[in-house]
Design a protein around this motif. Sequence first.
Motif, mmCIF file in Angstrom:
data_model
loop_
_atom_site.group_PDB
_atom_site.id
_atom_site.type_symbol
_atom_site.label_atom_id
_atom_site.label_comp_id
_atom_site.label_asym_id
_atom_site.label_seq_id
_atom_site.Cartn_x
_atom_site.Cartn_y
_atom_site.Cartn_z
ATOM 1 N N PRO A 133 -1.398 -0.894 6.481
ATOM 2 C CA PRO A 133 0.018 -1.271 6.376
ATOM 3 C C PRO A 133 0.250 -2.694 6.718
ATOM 4 N N LYS A 134 1.108 -3.155 5.915
ATOM 5 C CA LYS A 134 1.500 -4.606 6.046
ATOM 6 C C LYS A 134 2.669 -4.645 6.986
ATOM 7 N N ASN A 135 2.819 -5.484 7.947
ATOM 8 C CA ASN A 135 3.824 -5.773 8.690
ATOM 9 C C ASN A 135 4.401 -4.811 9.279
ATOM 10 N N ASN A 136 3.514 -4.033 9.809
ATOM 11 C CA ASN A 136 3.653 -2.668 10.609
ATOM 12 C C ASN A 136 2.575 -2.434 11.429
ATOM 13 N N LEU A 137 2.611 -2.852 12.878
ATOM 14 C CA LEU A 137 1.589 -2.693 13.854
ATOM 15 C C LEU A 137 1.591 -1.357 14.208
ATOM 16 N N ILE A 189 -2.134 -4.278 -16.328
ATOM 17 C CA ILE A 189 -2.158 -5.419 -15.363
ATOM 18 C C ILE A 189 -3.063 -4.806 -13.991
ATOM 19 N N GLU A 190 -3.597 -5.801 -13.508
ATOM 20 C CA GLU A 190 -4.215 -5.819 -12.254
ATOM 21 C C GLU A 190 -3.471 -5.698 -11.128
ATOM 22 N N VAL A 191 -3.989 -4.667 -10.165
ATOM 23 C CA VAL A 191 -3.009 -4.435 -9.109
ATOM 24 C C VAL A 191 -3.917 -4.588 -7.957
ATOM 25 N N ASP A 192 -3.229 -4.604 -6.780
ATOM 26 C CA ASP A 192 -3.635 -4.768 -5.551
ATOM 27 C C ASP A 192 -3.725 -3.548 -4.487
ATOM 28 N N ASP A 193 -2.774 -2.716 -4.715
ATOM 29 C CA ASP A 193 -2.522 -1.426 -3.872
ATOM 30 C C ASP A 193 -3.322 -0.224 -4.446
ATOM 31 N N LYS A 194 -4.379 -0.265 -5.442
ATOM 32 C CA LYS A 194 -5.024 0.892 -5.897
ATOM 33 C C LYS A 194 -6.395 0.678 -5.821
ATOM 34 N N TRP A 195 -7.178 1.502 -5.364
ATOM 35 C CA TRP A 195 -8.622 1.370 -5.090
ATOM 36 C C TRP A 195 -9.330 2.835 -4.844
#
Length: 308
Positions: free
Chosen positions: A199-203, A171-177
């Motif tokens: 971080p998403k939705n966490n200013l 599967i192709e993931v977005d949180d690994k690089w």
Amino acid sequence: MEVLVNFQILQLRQQQFLKVMPKTIIVKLTRAGAISGPFTITDNLGNVVATDVPRKTLIKGTTFIVDNAVTIIYIESTGTCFIKKAFLLESYTPFDVSSSKFTQITTACLWRHLTNIQLYNSYYGVTQPYIIEYPFAYKFQDEILQNVKDYTKAYEYLSIPDGVFNDNTRIEVDDKWFTHAVLYNGQQSSGLLELVAKPKNNLKAYNQYPIFNTDSKTITYTKSDNFYQYNTFWALNKSAYVPMFNTSCESMSIDKIVNQDNMDYGPRSFKKAPLRAKELKVRHILQDNCTTHLVSQFILTPAQISYK
């Protein structure tokens, strides 16, 4: 792998006990590969002389006590690269032992790869870094690097029930690089950049970056329209007259590492020197992860022409 094995029989007043008493041997490593060690030493009688002996210890030379009947010792590298050799006990003068120098060579050992499709850059249970470096050459004017945009596909492999690999098991993931990056030209370097997902939705969590560490700077990256992107970097090498890299002795696959003594990772409100030159190199590193398969497609380095 080559060693000097010198032996000295312990002197006794009663020579009739000489045959049953132990003897001291000196083991000194004179030729070995960069990734050899640690070592296990055994003898021809089946005794274990020593275990987990560091490479540096054998390079300096060290002594062991063995049975007087021992004529052969076996030195086995038990680390990443497995190799085992036998050595006859021979006599050397103290001058021969002290004057012998160590020479690093390319270890001729076999490497097996992709025996488990779920583990990409893993060799014999040890995760090795995956490194890719892109060179860029600009035109007549110097250019200032604005950001880095990388089109890479990151795959995670699922378990294979029937044992037969096919493309449907990934599967192709977005949180690994990539986990680290180094940007540099002939006179400037960004130092070691640790890359973490924004971080998403966490200013509050996002405002903690960049984080200035002792030997690196932690910055965030984003993924948008299938592009990974980051831009929090500047030149932080202390001097252009000191090398920006050192030669690595950790692994033959790592050609160089950042010279941390020449890097200043402290926070700066002003005087953030941009990466400005007629050429640029982008070095991406995946560290301590072998379950992510990165397929790099292409990379962009948007830059602004610098007039002087």
